[in-house]
Design a protein around this motif. Structure first.
Motif, PDB file in Angstrom:
ATOM      1  N   SER A   1      21.843  31.958 -51.416  1.00 59.32           N
ATOM      2  CA  SER A   1      20.403  32.204 -51.562  1.00 59.32           C
ATOM      3  C   SER A   1      19.565  31.088 -50.944  1.00 59.32           C
ATOM      4  CB  SER A   1      20.038  32.383 -53.034  1.00 59.32           C
ATOM      5  OG  SER A   1      20.173  31.165 -53.739  1.00 59.32           O
ATOM      6  N   ALA A   2      20.165  29.927 -50.691  1.00 60.73           N
ATOM      7  CA  ALA A   2      19.430  28.801 -50.128  1.00 60.73           C
ATOM      8  C   ALA A   2      19.559  28.697 -48.605  1.00 60.73           C
ATOM      9  CB  ALA A   2      19.923  27.502 -50.764  1.00 60.73           C
ATOM     10  N   ILE A   3      20.431  29.497 -48.009  1.00 58.27           N
ATOM     11  CA  ILE A   3      20.667  29.441 -46.570  1.00 58.27           C
ATOM     12  C   ILE A   3      19.431  29.940 -45.814  1.00 58.27           C
ATOM     13  CG2 ILE A   3      22.063  30.460 -44.703  1.00 58.27           C
ATOM     14  CD1 ILE A   3      23.569  28.322 -46.267  1.00 58.27           C
ATOM     15  N   THR A   4      19.103  29.290 -44.702  1.00 56.13           N
ATOM     16  CA  THR A   4      17.943  29.651 -43.884  1.00 56.13           C
ATOM     17  C   THR A   4      18.170  30.971 -43.155  1.00 56.13           C
ATOM     18  OG1 THR A   4      17.473  27.313 -43.554  1.00 56.13           O
ATOM     19  CG2 THR A   4      16.437  28.850 -42.024  1.00 56.13           C
ATOM     20  N   ARG A   5      17.155  31.822 -43.236  1.00 56.25           N
ATOM     21  CA  ARG A   5      17.153  33.109 -42.548  1.00 56.25           C
ATOM     22  C   ARG A   5      15.809  33.295 -41.855  1.00 56.25           C
ATOM     23  NH1 ARG A   5      21.416  36.210 -44.657  1.00 56.25           N
ATOM     24  NH2 ARG A   5      22.328  35.245 -46.487  1.00 56.25           N
ATOM     25  N   ASP A   6      15.789  34.177 -40.820  1.00 55.05           N
ATOM     26  CA  ASP A   6      14.522  34.457 -40.153  1.00 55.05           C
ATOM     27  C   ASP A   6      13.749  35.544 -40.904  1.00 55.05           C
ATOM     28  OD1 ASP A   6      15.587  36.942 -39.422  1.00 55.05           O
ATOM     29  OD2 ASP A   6      15.930  36.374 -37.339  1.00 55.05           O
ATOM     30  N   GLU A   7      12.641  35.991 -40.332  1.00 54.79           N
ATOM     31  CA  GLU A   7      11.768  36.971 -41.003  1.00 54.79           C
ATOM     32  C   GLU A   7      12.480  38.299 -41.286  1.00 54.79           C
ATOM     33  OE1 GLU A   7      10.785  35.679 -37.805  1.00 54.79           O
ATOM     34  OE2 GLU A   7       9.961  33.951 -38.841  1.00 54.79           O
ATOM     35  N   GLN A   8      13.472  38.649 -40.470  1.00 54.29           N
ATOM     36  CA  GLN A   8      14.226  39.886 -40.666  1.00 54.29           C
ATOM     37  C   GLN A   8      15.450  39.700 -41.559  1.00 54.29           C
ATOM     38  OE1 GLN A   8      13.324  38.976 -37.297  1.00 54.29           O
ATOM     39  NE2 GLN A   8      11.452  40.142 -37.677  1.00 54.29           N
ATOM     40  N   GLY A   9      15.671  38.491 -42.038  1.00 54.70           N
ATOM     41  CA  GLY A   9      16.810  38.218 -42.906  1.00 54.70           C
ATOM     42  C   GLY A   9      18.069  37.818 -42.163  1.00 54.70           C
ATOM     43  N   ALA A  10      17.966  37.675 -40.821  1.00 54.53           N
ATOM     44  CA  ALA A  10      19.134  37.269 -40.035  1.00 54.53           C
ATOM     45  C   ALA A  10      19.408  35.782 -40.253  1.00 54.53           C
ATOM     46  CB  ALA A  10      18.899  37.545 -38.556  1.00 54.53           C
ATOM     47  N   LEU A  11      20.664  35.450 -40.251  1.00 47.54           N
ATOM     48  CA  LEU A  11      21.081  34.056 -40.469  1.00 47.54           C
ATOM     49  C   LEU A  11      20.669  33.173 -39.310  1.00 47.54           C
ATOM     50  CD1 LEU A  11      24.543  35.039 -41.789  1.00 47.54           C
ATOM     51  CD2 LEU A  11      22.751  33.935 -43.113  1.00 47.54           C
ATOM     52  N   SER A  12      20.407  31.913 -39.594  1.00 44.07           N
ATOM     53  CA  SER A  12      19.978  30.959 -38.581  1.00 44.07           C
ATOM     54  C   SER A  12      21.092  30.020 -38.126  1.00 44.07           C
ATOM     55  CB  SER A  12      18.807  30.127 -39.119  1.00 44.07           C
ATOM     56  OG  SER A  12      17.719  30.966 -39.395  1.00 44.07           O
ATOM     57  N   SER A  13      22.258  30.062 -38.778  1.00 47.31           N
ATOM     58  CA  SER A  13      23.326  29.132 -38.401  1.00 47.31           C
ATOM     59  C   SER A  13      24.699  29.730 -38.678  1.00 47.31           C
ATOM     60  CB  SER A  13      23.192  27.823 -39.178  1.00 47.31           C
ATOM     61  OG  SER A  13      23.551  28.027 -40.533  1.00 47.31           O
ATOM     62  N   ILE A  14      25.689  29.136 -38.033  1.00 47.89           N
ATOM     63  CA  ILE A  14      27.073  29.536 -38.273  1.00 47.89           C
ATOM     64  C   ILE A  14      27.475  29.253 -39.712  1.00 47.89           C
ATOM     65  CG2 ILE A  14      27.983  27.347 -37.383  1.00 47.89           C
ATOM     66  CD1 ILE A  14      29.696  30.801 -37.179  1.00 47.89           C
ATOM     67  N   VAL A  15      26.934  28.204 -40.306  1.00 51.18           N
ATOM     68  CA  VAL A  15      27.256  27.898 -41.711  1.00 51.18           C
ATOM     69  C   VAL A  15      26.801  29.057 -42.598  1.00 51.18           C
ATOM     70  CG1 VAL A  15      26.882  26.313 -43.627  1.00 51.18           C
ATOM     71  CG2 VAL A  15      27.139  25.419 -41.315  1.00 51.18           C
ATOM     72  N   GLY A  16      25.618  29.580 -42.356  1.00 52.31           N
ATOM     73  CA  GLY A  16      25.135  30.731 -43.116  1.00 52.31           C
ATOM     74  C   GLY A  16      26.014  31.953 -42.917  1.00 52.31           C
ATOM     75  N   ALA A  17      26.489  32.162 -41.693  1.00 50.17           N
ATOM     76  CA  ALA A  17      27.381  33.297 -41.421  1.00 50.17           C
ATOM     77  C   ALA A  17      28.683  33.169 -42.204  1.00 50.17           C
ATOM     78  CB  ALA A  17      27.661  33.393 -39.924  1.00 50.17           C
ATOM     79  N   VAL A  18      29.201  31.959 -42.295  1.00 48.23           N
ATOM     80  CA  VAL A  18      30.428  31.728 -43.065  1.00 48.23           C
ATOM     81  C   VAL A  18      30.175  31.982 -44.548  1.00 48.23           C
ATOM     82  CG1 VAL A  18      32.102  29.970 -43.770  1.00 48.23           C
ATOM     83  CG2 VAL A  18      31.409  30.149 -41.372  1.00 48.23           C
ATOM     84  N   VAL A  19      29.077  31.463 -45.081  1.00 50.42           N
ATOM     85  CA  VAL A  19      28.754  31.663 -46.499  1.00 50.42           C
ATOM     86  C   VAL A  19      28.595  33.149 -46.798  1.00 50.42           C
ATOM     87  CG1 VAL A  19      27.002  31.277 -48.274  1.00 50.42           C
ATOM     88  CG2 VAL A  19      27.759  29.383 -46.842  1.00 50.42           C
ATOM     89  N   ASP A  20      27.892  33.890 -45.939  1.00 52.40           N
ATOM     90  CA  ASP A  20      27.745  35.333 -46.154  1.00 52.40           C
ATOM     91  C   ASP A  20      29.098  36.028 -46.156  1.00 52.40           C
ATOM     92  OD1 ASP A  20      25.020  35.328 -46.487  1.00 52.40           O
ATOM     93  OD2 ASP A  20      24.608  36.645 -44.777  1.00 52.40           O
ATOM     94  N   ARG A  21      29.949  35.684 -45.206  1.00 56.08           N
ATOM     95  CA  ARG A  21      31.272  36.323 -45.135  1.00 56.08           C
ATOM     96  C   ARG A  21      32.092  36.008 -46.383  1.00 56.08           C
ATOM     97  NH1 ARG A  21      35.425  36.858 -40.152  1.00 56.08           N
ATOM     98  NH2 ARG A  21      37.202  37.563 -41.375  1.00 56.08           N
TER      99      ARG A  21
END
Length: 104
Positions: A78-98
């Protein structure tokens, strides 16, 4: 708060993940405690010395420390940075989502 140190020998899993339309993928390695709880994350990708690779590696260190000190993966997500459409801003966020999608 007490840090839970991982055992010297531990179960691990490795997989690849693509992020940001790059022509290469990142290799993710996860380390687990004896009870199956996630305790460490390594992210490798890009050329050694690239800023993006260093940021990914450092993000994985911080993620690992947060997990070892008891942070919940859902709180981190819930703390990971996302853009206005909810897309992840970093590879770290992509890993956390996965990781959060793979939880039982």
């Amino acid at each position: 708060m007490t840090r839970r140190i991982l055992p010297q020998r531990r179960h691990s899993e490795t997989f690849e993940i693509a992020f940001g339309g790059l022509n290469r993928s990142h290799t993710i390695t996860l380390g687990f405690y004896e009870n199956g709880a996630l305790g460490e994350v390594f992210i490798n990708g890009g050329k050694s010395g690239e800023v993006v690779e260093a940021i990914a590696r450092d993000g994985a260190v911080l993620l690992s420390l947060a997990l070892q000190y008891g942070a919940e993966l859902d709180n981190i997500k819930s703390a990971i940075t996302r853009d206005e459409q909810g897309a992840l801003s970093s590879i770290v966020g992509a890993v956390v989502d996965r990781l959060s999608e793979a939880k039982p």
